[in-house]
Design a protein around this motif. Structure first.
Motif, PDB file in Angstrom:
ATOM      1  N   GLY A  34       0.816  -1.216   0.000  1.00 12.59           N
ATOM      2  CA  GLY A  34       0.000   0.000   0.000  1.00 12.59           C
ATOM      3  C   GLY A  34       0.849   1.265   0.000  1.00 12.59           C
ATOM      4  N   ALA A  35       1.902   1.275   0.812  1.00 10.49           N
ATOM      5  CA  ALA A  35       2.760   2.458   0.902  1.00 10.49           C
ATOM      6  C   ALA A  35       3.518   2.688  -0.401  1.00 10.49           C
ATOM      7  CB  ALA A  35       3.739   2.300   2.062  1.00 10.49           C
ATOM      8  N   ARG A  38       0.986   3.944  -2.909  1.00 16.92           N
ATOM      9  CA  ARG A  38       0.626   5.360  -2.695  1.00 16.92           C
ATOM     10  C   ARG A  38       1.705   6.284  -3.255  1.00 16.92           C
ATOM     11  NH1 ARG A  38      -1.727   3.380   1.893  1.00 16.92           N
ATOM     12  NH2 ARG A  38       0.117   3.619   3.198  1.00 16.92           N
ATOM     13  N   GLU A  39       2.972   5.854  -3.075  1.00 16.30           N
ATOM     14  CA  GLU A  39       4.083   6.659  -3.577  1.00 16.30           C
ATOM     15  C   GLU A  39       4.039   6.742  -5.111  1.00 16.30           C
ATOM     16  OE1 GLU A  39       7.808   5.526  -1.630  1.00 16.30           O
ATOM     17  OE2 GLU A  39       8.870   6.268  -3.403  1.00 16.30           O
ATOM     18  N   ARG A  41       1.416   6.237  -6.987  1.00 14.49           N
ATOM     19  CA  ARG A  41       0.207   6.969  -7.409  1.00 14.49           C
ATOM     20  C   ARG A  41       0.428   8.460  -7.287  1.00 14.49           C
ATOM     21  NH1 ARG A  41      -4.656   4.540  -4.123  1.00 14.49           N
ATOM     22  NH2 ARG A  41      -5.594   6.496  -4.760  1.00 14.49           N
ATOM     23  N   ALA A  42       1.104   8.851  -6.182  1.00 14.74           N
ATOM     24  CA  ALA A  42       1.375  10.277  -5.969  1.00 14.74           C
ATOM     25  C   ALA A  42       2.261  10.811  -7.088  1.00 14.74           C
ATOM     26  CB  ALA A  42       2.047  10.479  -4.615  1.00 14.74           C
ATOM     27  N   GLY A  48       1.275   2.986 -10.897  1.00 12.64           N
ATOM     28  CA  GLY A  48       0.438   3.551  -9.835  1.00 12.64           C
ATOM     29  C   GLY A  48      -1.032   3.596 -10.236  1.00 12.64           C
ATOM     30  N   ASP A  52      -4.333   1.490  -8.802  1.00 13.29           N
ATOM     31  CA  ASP A  52      -5.489   2.245  -8.365  1.00 13.29           C
ATOM     32  C   ASP A  52      -6.795   1.584  -8.791  1.00 13.29           C
ATOM     33  OD1 ASP A  52      -6.583   4.292  -7.024  1.00 13.29           O
ATOM     34  OD2 ASP A  52      -6.405   5.756  -8.647  1.00 13.29           O
TER      35      ASP A  52
END
Ligand SMILES: [Zn+2]
Length: 215
Positions: A34-35, A38-39, A41-42, A48, A52
């Motif tokens: 997850g972390a 998230r990185e 995706r950001a 990413g 999603d």
């Protein structure tokens, strides 16, 4: 000192908390798929966005996608505490291959054990503050959803996915996927089972001592 570690455990077993505490005290990166996701995706990367689409449908990542994320991350790291990865036996085998390619191997796996009834009572009693994000438990903290957040006076809410039906589905999935992983690590002599009913501090002390002893 062991520094390639996997934490397995059901929802509400506190594996994220333990991984984070151990990571901080030993200076080992605590990472979850997850972390990493998230990185990515950001950063808006293709991988990413792909992740999603699975996450938004509440689906588990396919082994192949999780492997790409972890492989990418392991390109620049050789010490880790994984929390919630591997989720399937396929991912566990893939992790072994990725490490082997770097001439590394997994050093220890902790299986945090909590009876299903206890998981249910911990999860279903969860109230989250919609202002500061703090999480409370009706039973442990003696508060109800009608009361304001003890920290910031914000409104408390019960998350919509914290229903008995959704939780039982997650638990069934957890057992189905985790059993073969645990058996696999047990056969490899890496598995240590930890009863987490004694609470966060006792569990932390146990894990801390175990990792220290391996120094
Ligand atoms: Zn709050």
């Amino acid at each position: 000192m062991k520094n390639r570690i996997v934490l397995l455990g059901p929802p509400a077993s506190g594996k994220g908390t333990q991984a984070s505490l151990l990571g901080a005290v030993f200076g080992i990166p605590h990472v979850s798929t997850g972390a990493i996701v998230r990185e990515e995706r950001a950063k808006g990367t293709a991988i990413g966005l792909e992740a999603d689409s699975y996450a938004s449908q509440g689906l588990l990542f396919p082994d192949e996608l999780a492997l790409r994320f972890i492989g990418h991350w392991l390109g620049s790291h050789s010490r880790f505490i994984f929390d919630g990865f591997p989720r399937t036996l396929g991912q566990a085998t893939d992790l072994d291959s990725l490490l082997e390619a770097k001439a590394l191997r997994l050093q220890t796996v902790y299986l945090l054990e909590l009876p299903d009834d206890e998981v249910r009572s911990r999860m279903l009693g969860r109230l989250t503050c919609s202002s500061c994000g703090s999480v409370f438990n009706e039973k442990f903290h003696g508060i109800s959803v009608e009361e304001p957040c003890p920290k910031c006076d914000g409104p408390l809410v019960r998350r919509q996915d914290d229903t008995l039906e959704a939780l039982d589905h997650r638990l069934a999935q957890y057992h189905e996927f985790t059993k073969p992983i645990a058996d696999n690590y047990e056969a490899a002599g890496l598995l240590k089972k930890v009863d987490v009913r004694f609470g966060r501090d006792a569990v932390f002390q146990l894990l801390y001592n175990d990792l220290r002893e391996a120094a």
